[in-house]
Design a protein around this motif. Structure first.
Motif, PDB file in Angstrom:
ATOM      1  N   SER A   1      45.611  32.051  35.846  1.00 49.27           N
ATOM      2  CA  SER A   1      44.229  31.486  35.184  1.00 49.27           C
ATOM      3  C   SER A   1      44.615  29.955  34.931  1.00 49.27           C
ATOM      4  CB  SER A   1      44.104  32.205  33.827  1.00 49.27           C
ATOM      5  OG  SER A   1      42.768  31.606  33.336  1.00 49.27           O
TER       6      SER A   1
ATOM      7  N   ASN B   1      42.588  26.535  33.330  1.00 44.71           N
ATOM      8  CA  ASN B   1      41.426  25.740  32.667  1.00 44.71           C
ATOM      9  C   ASN B   1      41.605  24.401  32.832  1.00 44.71           C
ATOM     10  OD1 ASN B   1      39.896  28.208  31.688  1.00 44.71           O
ATOM     11  ND2 ASN B   1      41.490  28.220  29.894  1.00 44.71           N
TER      12      ASN B   1
ATOM     13  N   ASP C   1      37.398  18.862  37.913  1.00 50.37           N
ATOM     14  CA  ASP C   1      37.103  19.804  39.036  1.00 50.37           C
ATOM     15  C   ASP C   1      37.891  19.438  40.039  1.00 50.37           C
ATOM     16  OD1 ASP C   1      35.887  17.352  39.945  1.00 50.37           O
ATOM     17  OD2 ASP C   1      33.966  18.192  40.066  1.00 50.37           O
TER      18      ASP C   1
ATOM     19  N   SER D   1      41.996  32.639  38.939  1.00 52.64           N
ATOM     20  CA  SER D   1      40.767  32.049  38.095  1.00 52.64           C
ATOM     21  C   SER D   1      40.942  30.612  37.886  1.00 52.64           C
ATOM     22  CB  SER D   1      40.666  32.919  36.959  1.00 52.64           C
ATOM     23  OG  SER D   1      39.621  32.270  36.227  1.00 52.64           O
TER      24      SER D   1
ATOM     25  N   SER E   1      38.646  27.386  36.203  1.00 56.28           N
ATOM     26  CA  SER E   1      37.658  27.020  35.289  1.00 56.28           C
ATOM     27  C   SER E   1      37.505  25.427  34.776  1.00 56.28           C
ATOM     28  CB  SER E   1      37.406  27.902  34.136  1.00 56.28           C
ATOM     29  OG  SER E   1      37.598  29.254  34.381  1.00 56.28           O
TER      30      SER E   1
END
Length: 110
Positions: free
Chosen positions: A76, A78, A82, A106, A108
């Motif tokens: 994951s 974060n 982008d 993932s 984000s």
């Protein structure tokens, strides 16, 4: 572009535990947690993937007779950007030598 403020959180997940297995996971592996999945009538166990618990994860996997398709390594990320490059720690490769399960990612933007 490599962003030093962006890091990956790595967990080994057990995707389909019963209540007893979930409770046992939390008691046997330091730092592990679980969440109930009402939709699937099971529990998902999360274990931070570290050098210290690599053997514990493998032992639990064997003792509980978990099927290979009922676990994964969850990465994951974060990021405030982008576009970035994330280096996945070597511990992921080592875990795959123990349990050759799928990888789930993932990403984000926050």
């Amino acid at each position: 572009m490599e962003n030093s403020n962006t890091e990956a959180e790595i967990s080994f997940r057990f995707l389909s535990l019963d209540k007893f297995q979930a409770y046992t996971l939390q008691r046997e592996i330091l730092g592990s947690t679980y969440k109930e999945q009402l939709k699937n009538n099971c529990f998902v166990g999360y274990v931070p993937l570290t050098k210290q618990n690599l053997d514990d994860i493998n032992d639990y996997y064997v003792r509980q007779r978990i099927e290979i398709d009922e676990c994964d390594i969850f990465v994951s990320v974060n990021s405030a950007s982008d576009t970035t490059i994330i280096s996945i720690p070597v511990i992921v490769n080592r875990m795959l030598k123990y349990i050759d399960c799928k990888l789930t990612f993932s990403f984000s933007v926050v």
